[in-house]
Each structure stands twice: as C-alpha cells, then as structure tokens.
Motif scaffolding. Structure first.
Motif: not given
Length: 417
Positions: A16-21, A123-125
């Motif tokens: 899982f990922r965060d996307f900063l501004p 490849r991400y969940r």
C-alpha cells in the motif's frame, strides 16, 4: 502526538502507498486528462462500492485468484469482500439496472482495487484500475471506438508513439485447434503462445512439448500461427479505427498476441510504448463473460488501462507538468494587521482565485516568502500599515521579485490573467 504513536513503527502496510501532494497532483492531472478523453467519446462514469458480498466475487476468477480476494466477516455477520476488479461488479450493475442503462451503454470506471498478492516492484495490493467498455453491440464500430478512445488517451497525454498490437481470438483458436488433444486444450496452447513476447520460439516450443505436444506439432503450431493474416473481421475493425483517427503506423497486427484470459471471443489488443518494457494495458471483445458472471446475456468490448504504469512512463519522459494550484499567498504583516489579511484573502477567494493565508501571524515576512517559494506559489500579497492607510495591497511576483502597489480590484485582475 501521543506517546503511544511515538512508540509505534509508523509505516504503510506492505503493498500500500501514500501519495504526498506533488505525486498526488501528478496523478490527479493524468486522471483528469484521461476522464476528459473518455467523456469526449461519450463514455459515462460509473462507480461501484468498495465492499461487495463475498459470494458475488468468489468463484468468478478461478481458484488461484480467489486466494487473492480480501474477504472477511463484518460486524453484522455478513461475508463481504473488497473489490478485486471492476468487471464482476459491473456485471452486477448491468443485471441490476438493465432497464435504466439500455442498449449501447458505454462506461468508464477509475477506482482502486485490492489484491492480496506478494508485493514487488510495480505490483501493489491496492492499485488504480481504469476500465472502459461498450455493452450491447457486436458491431465492428464498437470495437473500433474502443481502439480509438484508447489511442487518443495516450495521444492526449503526449505519448504519440503508442503502438496498439492487435489480433483476433478466432484466428488463434481456428489455427491452433488442430493441435489440441484430449489432454491439451486449445486454451492451454494459447496460454503458451502468449509468452512469445517474453520468451524465444524455442522456449515456447519446449513448454508445449512439456504439456504433451510432439516436437513436430509444437513447431508446426508455432509456424502456423506466425504466418496467418488478419481476419476479415479485423480488417473491417481496423478500417473503421483509421477513419476514427488512429494513424496506420500506430496499429500493428501481431498474430501471436493472445491476452491469456480465456473469456475473449473476438478482437484483442495491447498498448505498448517503444523503449518501455511490458504493456500499458489492453483488452478486447468478450461477448459471453457478463452472462457467465451472473449478469444478462450482453455482448461487450473494452479495455483496462495500466494507470500506474502510464504515470511511470509519463514521469520518465518528463511529460507531467505539475504546477501548484495555489496562485497567491496572503501574508500577515503583523498580528495587529491580521484582520486586513483576512479581508483580502476572502476577497481573492470570492473572485475565484486560489488563495492560501499564511497560518502564523508571528512569523516575519522573510519567512513567509520562503514558505511560499518552497511551495512554488508564484505570488504573495503584503498588507502593511502603509497599504492599509492608502487602501491598497502590494503584489509581489516571487519568480521575478518584482512588486507593485495597487488596489485589491487591480490585484485580482492581474492574478486572473
């Protein structure tokens, strides 16, 4: 921050990922352009819930894929599951709302899907899936429209060298069926043929032999499929697609393209960017799938676009030009003059200008300018005592460092240019 949070290892779950501004703005920009192209072609947005009843999803993707579905019992005792893809929920929508949607419904859907697979590079969940489909038509114009909207999405994004490789599932079946046996289905042969873009002919032939074909028949099957010509159905689709604006050089017949999934029934395609590995999505015609998933008997043609992969390619080619959405920072000259800054910020926002108000009235102007510069805000407004006495503001260009004292109405006009 509580002492409990300080002791925790604060990080995202694997996959899982965060996307900063800055990254989120880039992704939003790409998504907005894609939506604009979809809607220019008459596609309508569709959104389905993140959670569905587990029985709707399980059993639709195969035993191995079922293991990747996030399913659980909720607090009401219901067996539910996170959205694994968008095709099965869409089959439900077509069945549930078939009277409202009518024939020829074309939809696009851009939402996250969730898969409990092993995370690795690319490849991400949790990932964004971007689909488009036309339902209810078997005509070649529907296939051509799907190719056209797919091409123009990438053209509008600046990837004009996109190559659409296409084939017809019927070509594969009719040419490879003679080599199928009681123990080896034509679909298993097709799955091996589909690896020719990553493996050599010899490697694929070895795999076919391992599956039960004789070496002679394995080589005959490979030679046969590589020598075929486009079917009349494909020729018709491609003629219409070119009339819709796809240049001939962006279309390439690939008789070994198979799109591994068994549910395709006609035209299939993949998009590739020269110099980049892998595809950026693909699709085709699947006239029986919706019914097999529990929906009505509706023919369909569509594609799934590789959103994350597309963003990566755009970034590698410096094709995403992201600018800050904030046009101006209203500074606070001193705590005593905070009220004047509040009035100016409200005037600017009422005029439709994206305005940020500096949050700490105790900071010096120099610090406020550095704050704006770090955020790439192009303008700052200063309202000191002199400006208040004269009923004006000072508008400072933080790129050229030029500044002008003028009425607030004039500042608004300048910022709208």
């Amino acid at each position: 921050m509580t002492s409990t949070m300080q002791k925790q290892n604060l990080q995202t779950l694997k996959g899982f990922r965060d996307f900063l501004p800055p990254e989120k703005r880039a992704r939003d920009l790409v998504m907005a352009k894609i939506k604009t192209t979809f809607e220019r072609f008459g596609f309508e947005p569709l959104e389905t819930p993140t959670l569905e009843y587990a029985e709707l999803l399980l059993g639709k993707y195969g035993a191995e894929a079922d293991k990747l579905v996030y399913s659980f019992e909720d607090r009401g005792g219901r067996q539910v599951a996170l959205r694994y893809d968008q095709t099965v929920p869409t089959a439900r929508v077509l069945s549930q709302y078939q009277n409202e949607l009518g024939k020829g419904f074309r939809r696009y859907q851009i939402q996250p899907v969730f898969r409990a697979e092993k995370p690795q590079k690319g490849r991400y969940r949790e990932l964004i899936q971007c689909d488009a489909d036309i339902f209810g038509s078997t005509a070649s114009i529907a296939d051509a429209e799907i190719l056209a909207v797919y091409y123009f999405i990438y053209r509008d994004l600046g990837l004009t060298d996109l190559v659409i490789e296409f084939n017809d599932r019927e070509i594969l079946i009719s040419n490879l069926m003679p080599y199928a046996t009681q123990d080896l289905t034509v679909f298993s042969i097709i799955q091996s043929i589909d690896k020719l873009d990553k493996q050599t002919v010899e490697e694929v032939a070895t795999e076919l032999v391992a599956k039960g074909l004789s070496a002679i028949n394995a080589n005959k099957a490979l030679t046969s499929i590589q020598q075929v010509n486009p079917s009349p159905n494909l020729v018709n689709i491609l003629n219409v697609a070119q009339e819709l604006g796809i240049p001939q050089e962006n279309l390439k017949f690939n008789p070994t393209l198979a799109r591994g999934l068994d549910y395709y029934t006609g035209m299939i395609f993949e998009g590739k960017i020269p110099g980049e590995s892998g595809s950026v999505g693909g699709g085709g015609r699947y006239d029986k799938l919706i019914e097999s998933l529990g929906g009505p008997n509706i023919p369909a043609v569509g594609f799934g676009l590789g959103f994350d992969r597309t963003v990566e390619v755009l970034e590698s080619r410096n094709l995403i030009s992201v600018i800050t959405l904030t046009q101006v920072l209203v500074t606070i000259f001193s705590p005593d003059l905070q009220g004047e800054s509040l009035k100016v910020a409200q005037s600017l926002r009422s005029a439709g200008i994206n305005t940020e108000l500096y949050p700490d009235p105790s900071d010096k102007l120099d610090k406020q300018f550095k704050y704006a510069d770090k955020k790439s805000i192009p303008y700052a407004i200063v309202i000191g005592q002199d400006e208040v006495d004269k009923n004006v503001v000072t508008l400072k260009n933080l790129v050229t460092h030029e500044q002008t004292t003028l009425l607030i109405s004039e500042a608004i006009s300048n910022l709208k240019i």
